[in-house]
Scaffold this active site. Structure first.
Site, mmCIF file in Angstrom:
data_model
loop_
_atom_site.group_PDB
_atom_site.id
_atom_site.type_symbol
_atom_site.label_atom_id
_atom_site.label_comp_id
_atom_site.label_asym_id
_atom_site.label_seq_id
_atom_site.Cartn_x
_atom_site.Cartn_y
_atom_site.Cartn_z
ATOM 1 N N TRP A 32 -2.204 -9.049 14.024
ATOM 2 C CA TRP A 32 -1.770 -7.824 13.366
ATOM 3 C C TRP A 32 -1.840 -8.042 11.851
ATOM 4 O O TRP A 32 -1.424 -9.088 11.359
ATOM 5 C CB TRP A 32 -0.342 -7.466 13.782
ATOM 6 C CG TRP A 32 0.071 -6.098 13.361
ATOM 7 C CD1 TRP A 32 0.849 -5.776 12.298
ATOM 8 C CD2 TRP A 32 -0.285 -4.870 13.984
ATOM 9 N NE1 TRP A 32 1.010 -4.427 12.211
ATOM 10 C CE2 TRP A 32 0.318 -3.831 13.244
ATOM 11 C CE3 TRP A 32 -1.055 -4.547 15.095
ATOM 12 C CZ2 TRP A 32 0.175 -2.502 13.587
ATOM 13 C CZ3 TRP A 32 -1.189 -3.210 15.429
ATOM 14 C CH2 TRP A 32 -0.573 -2.199 14.678
ATOM 15 N N VAL A 91 4.407 -8.863 7.968
ATOM 16 C CA VAL A 91 5.138 -7.659 8.359
ATOM 17 C C VAL A 91 5.315 -6.802 7.108
ATOM 18 O O VAL A 91 5.891 -7.252 6.120
ATOM 19 C CB VAL A 91 6.519 -8.003 8.969
ATOM 20 C CG1 VAL A 91 7.181 -6.752 9.533
ATOM 21 C CG2 VAL A 91 6.394 -9.078 10.033
ATOM 22 N N THR A 96 10.434 3.097 9.614
ATOM 23 C CA THR A 96 11.409 2.932 10.692
ATOM 24 C C THR A 96 12.054 1.551 10.608
ATOM 25 O O THR A 96 11.578 0.673 9.884
ATOM 26 C CB THR A 96 10.717 3.074 12.068
ATOM 27 O OG1 THR A 96 9.861 1.951 12.266
ATOM 28 C CG2 THR A 96 9.923 4.369 12.158
ATOM 29 N N HIS A 98 11.781 -0.767 12.593
ATOM 30 C CA HIS A 98 10.955 -1.752 13.290
ATOM 31 C C HIS A 98 10.763 -3.013 12.440
ATOM 32 O O HIS A 98 10.806 -4.134 12.952
ATOM 33 C CB HIS A 98 9.603 -1.127 13.645
ATOM 34 C CG HIS A 98 8.691 -2.031 14.395
ATOM 35 N ND1 HIS A 98 8.916 -2.390 15.701
ATOM 36 C CD2 HIS A 98 7.556 -2.669 14.013
ATOM 37 C CE1 HIS A 98 7.961 -3.211 16.104
ATOM 38 N NE2 HIS A 98 7.129 -3.392 15.089
ATOM 39 N N ARG A 137 -0.044 -12.297 -2.204
ATOM 40 C CA ARG A 137 0.437 -13.583 -1.674
ATOM 41 C C ARG A 137 -0.533 -14.216 -0.669
ATOM 42 O O ARG A 137 -0.244 -15.260 -0.107
ATOM 43 C CB ARG A 137 1.806 -13.363 -1.021
ATOM 44 C CG ARG A 137 2.878 -13.051 -2.047
ATOM 45 C CD ARG A 137 4.096 -12.349 -1.450
ATOM 46 N NE ARG A 137 5.115 -12.144 -2.463
ATOM 47 C CZ ARG A 137 5.102 -11.171 -3.372
ATOM 48 N NH1 ARG A 137 4.099 -10.295 -3.400
ATOM 49 N NH2 ARG A 137 6.067 -11.061 -4.264
#
Length: 193
Positions: A32, A91, A96, A98, A137
């Site tokens: 992901w 991430v 939301t 999540h 990064r």
């Protein structure tokens, strides 16, 4: 020590491996946000190779996302017996909660794995507010956190090795003494130890 350039933040030193020829590092990388995680993975592998780790001793395992990193790291510890594990993920905060659940899950999971003391598990997960922060990064203006994770993996594996060597229950003199044929063994119940 080899030096890795980390752009705006200057340079950082990569610790020297105690035994680079036998050092095994598993890297568990999330697919992901792969445009970010691939760059982090490259930074980690390049740093390990520059430190003398054989390419065949870098075991890359891909998992779907960041939540799955804990399971992947656990399996790497079980099946590869590495000197260190690096988990790589990204991430990016959305609209939301999540983001909070994913970050909490992976942080707790990796912390738990580290308490088991099988090998150090290094947290190479970016938790950012937007994509630009991640790009900065992952080889951008703030360096490559994958490279920094690899340096941390080497340092922690060296620390673990040093502590095992220093605080193992027997030193070589103890081992020589116990190899002495006159040393009483537990198999002879009448003999005092």
């Amino acid at each position: 020590m080899s030096t890795v350039i980390n752009s705006e933040r200057g340079a950082f030193e990569v610790p020297e491996l105690r035994q680079p020829e036998s050092f095994v590092c598993a890297i568990v990388a999330a697919r992901w946000n792969s445009h970010i995680t691939d760059a982090l993975l490259k930074g980690a592998t390049d740093t390990l190779k520059s430190a003398g780790v054989k390419e065949g001793n870098i075991r890359v395992i891909r998992v779907p996302g960041t939540v799955e990193l804990t399971y992947g790291a656990n399996m790497a510890l079980d099946f590869h017996s590495p000197d260190a594990v690096i988990v790589i993920g990204c991430v990016i905060r959305g609209e939301t909660p999540h983001f909070d659940y994913v970050c909490s899950s992976v942080t707790q999971g990796i912390t738990t794995l580290n308490t088991e003391d099988r090998a150090p598990v290094i947290f190479g997960v970016l938790t950012v507010d937007n994509e630009q922060q991640a790009l900065d990064r992952a080889g951008g203006r703030l360096g490559n956190k994958g490279a920094e994770a690899a340096a941390a993996a080497i340092e922690m594996a060296n620390l673990r090795s040093d502590l095992i060597d220093r605080f193992s229950p027997f030193d070589e003199a103890d081992a020589d003494f116990m190899r002495n044929p006159d040393f009483p063994s537990a198999s002879d119940p009448d003999e005092e130890l």
